[in-house]
Design an enzyme around this catalytic site. Structure first.
Site, mmCIF file in Angstrom:
data_model
loop_
_atom_site.group_PDB
_atom_site.id
_atom_site.type_symbol
_atom_site.label_atom_id
_atom_site.label_comp_id
_atom_site.label_asym_id
_atom_site.label_seq_id
_atom_site.Cartn_x
_atom_site.Cartn_y
_atom_site.Cartn_z
ATOM 1 N N LYS A 39 0.565 -1.335 -0.081
ATOM 2 C CA LYS A 39 -0.075 -0.073 0.128
ATOM 3 C C LYS A 39 0.793 1.178 -0.059
ATOM 4 C CE LYS A 39 -3.187 -2.165 3.141
ATOM 5 N NZ LYS A 39 -3.747 -2.264 4.312
ATOM 6 N N GLY A 40 2.030 1.105 0.444
ATOM 7 C CA GLY A 40 2.825 2.263 0.826
ATOM 8 C C GLY A 40 3.097 3.490 -0.288
ATOM 9 N N GLU A 95 7.829 2.354 -5.971
ATOM 10 C CA GLU A 95 7.851 1.900 -4.500
ATOM 11 C C GLU A 95 7.688 2.961 -3.409
ATOM 12 O OE1 GLU A 95 7.867 -0.081 -2.217
ATOM 13 O OE2 GLU A 95 8.507 -2.103 -2.972
ATOM 14 N N ASP A 96 7.400 2.964 -2.248
ATOM 15 C CA ASP A 96 7.726 4.055 -1.327
ATOM 16 C C ASP A 96 9.159 4.306 -0.700
ATOM 17 O OD1 ASP A 96 7.615 1.530 -0.075
ATOM 18 O OD2 ASP A 96 6.247 2.168 1.632
ATOM 19 N N ASP A 99 14.665 -0.017 1.369
ATOM 20 C CA ASP A 99 15.335 -0.335 2.559
ATOM 21 C C ASP A 99 16.529 -1.274 2.548
ATOM 22 O OD1 ASP A 99 16.048 -0.057 5.173
ATOM 23 O OD2 ASP A 99 14.167 -1.296 5.896
ATOM 24 N N LYS A 127 17.078 4.221 1.651
ATOM 25 C CA LYS A 127 17.874 4.068 3.011
ATOM 26 C C LYS A 127 19.010 3.366 2.571
ATOM 27 C CE LYS A 127 14.729 3.638 6.650
ATOM 28 N NZ LYS A 127 13.981 2.630 7.448
ATOM 29 N N PHE A 148 13.058 5.380 11.042
ATOM 30 C CA PHE A 148 11.595 4.772 10.563
ATOM 31 C C PHE A 148 10.828 5.867 10.190
ATOM 32 C CE2 PHE A 148 7.826 2.928 10.664
ATOM 33 C CZ PHE A 148 7.940 1.560 9.932
ATOM 34 N N ARG A 161 -0.754 6.867 7.099
ATOM 35 C CA ARG A 161 -0.319 7.025 5.617
ATOM 36 C C ARG A 161 -1.003 8.515 5.211
ATOM 37 N NH1 ARG A 161 1.033 1.957 3.832
ATOM 38 N NH2 ARG A 161 0.206 0.153 5.206
HETATM 39 P P1 5GP Z 1 13.005 -3.517 1.890
HETATM 40 O O1 5GP Z 1 12.442 -5.154 1.334
HETATM 41 O O2 5GP Z 1 13.540 -2.857 0.780
HETATM 42 O O3 5GP Z 1 13.789 -3.908 3.354
HETATM 43 O O4 5GP Z 1 11.781 -3.085 2.528
HETATM 44 C C1 5GP Z 1 10.859 -2.445 1.690
HETATM 45 C C2 5GP Z 1 9.653 -2.262 2.541
HETATM 46 O O5 5GP Z 1 9.817 -2.192 3.989
HETATM 47 C C3 5GP Z 1 8.996 -0.987 2.182
HETATM 48 O O6 5GP Z 1 8.254 -0.964 0.807
HETATM 49 C C4 5GP Z 1 8.156 -0.640 3.424
HETATM 50 O O7 5GP Z 1 6.840 -1.231 3.296
HETATM 51 C C5 5GP Z 1 8.740 -1.051 4.596
HETATM 52 N N1 5GP Z 1 9.953 -0.098 5.130
HETATM 53 C C6 5GP Z 1 11.187 -0.239 4.909
HETATM 54 N N2 5GP Z 1 11.522 1.022 5.713
HETATM 55 C C7 5GP Z 1 10.484 1.730 6.302
HETATM 56 C C8 5GP Z 1 10.111 3.061 6.658
HETATM 57 O O8 5GP Z 1 11.193 3.691 7.250
HETATM 58 N N3 5GP Z 1 8.942 3.186 7.215
HETATM 59 C C9 5GP Z 1 7.967 2.443 6.898
HETATM 60 N N4 5GP Z 1 6.902 3.181 6.956
HETATM 61 N N5 5GP Z 1 7.945 1.314 5.952
HETATM 62 C C10 5GP Z 1 9.455 0.938 5.671
#
Ligand code: 5GP
Length: 174
Positions: A39-40, A95-96, A99, A127, A148, A161
């Site tokens: 959803k992000g 993507e939002d 990470d 990040k 975060f 959100r």
């Molecule tokens: P990744 O697989 O790159 O570690 O994580 C991606 C997903 O983790 C993002 O699409 C998001 O849903 C969640 N996520 C990672 N960091 C954050 C953050 O700082 N805040 C929020 N709300 N979600 C995060």
């Protein structure tokens, strides 16, 4: 929940408009499919597409990432798949936040097997401090520290959100 403003609505709007203009120039004369990851990324994607002056289709991917709220496990399940084929089409995955990079690299590998004409990645946030799988982000909003973030589509336990700006959750007072 204590939080600290990080990026204000005006700064976000200006950057998103710039990304929309860049995408418009990069895909002139081409049809484009925009694929927001739910959803992000829904708020970012909704603003971004209004700055893309091309014929665009929008199709959504729903994903569930196993693991707790703040830690990606890298095991991703597609809960809602695209409603039509992307074969031979130009696609931008939206993507939002990238990470660890695990979610997006899984989705990228999955979409590539469907033989799009091209596949690019747009992300509002990156990040880099937490990278586990290096990911090339073609259209990036902002690079952020290892904190975060909530707001502008990003949640904590499904809340926040709807904030029109980006904020950092802090444990002050906890
Ligand atoms: P990744 O697989 O790159 O570690 O994580 C991606 C997903 O983790 C993002 O699409 C998001 O849903 C969640 N996520 C990672 N960091 C954050 C953050 O700082 N805040 C929020 N709300 N979600 C995060």
């Amino acid at each position: 929940m204590p939080m600290k403003p990080l990026i204000d609505a005006g700064t976000i709007a200006a950057r998103v408009a710039e990304l929309g203009r860049t995408i418009t120039n990069d895909f002139l004369g081409k049809d484009l499919v925009i694929v927001p990851v739910l959803k992000g990324s829904y708020v970012f994607a909704a603003d971004l597409v209004r700055h893309i002056e091309l014929d665009v289709e929008i199709d959504f991917l729903g994903v569930r990432s196993y693991g707790d709220q703040e830690e990606s496990s890298g095991v991703v399940q597609i809960t809602t798949d695209l409603s039509s084929s992307i074969e031979g089409k130009h696609v931008i995955l939206v993507e939002d936040i990238v990470d660890t990079g695990l979610t997006v690299s899984y989705l990228y590998e999955n979409l590539v097997t469907r033989q799009p004409a091209s596949l690019k990645l747009a992300s509002l946030l990156h990040k880099p401090a937490r990278t586990r799988v290096p990911v090339e982000i073609d259209y990036l909003g902002f690079t952020v520290e290892d904190v975060f973030i909530v707001g502008y589509g990003l949640d904590y336990a499904q809340k926040f959100r709807n904030l029109p700006y980006l904020a950092v959750l802090t444990d002050e007072g906890a």
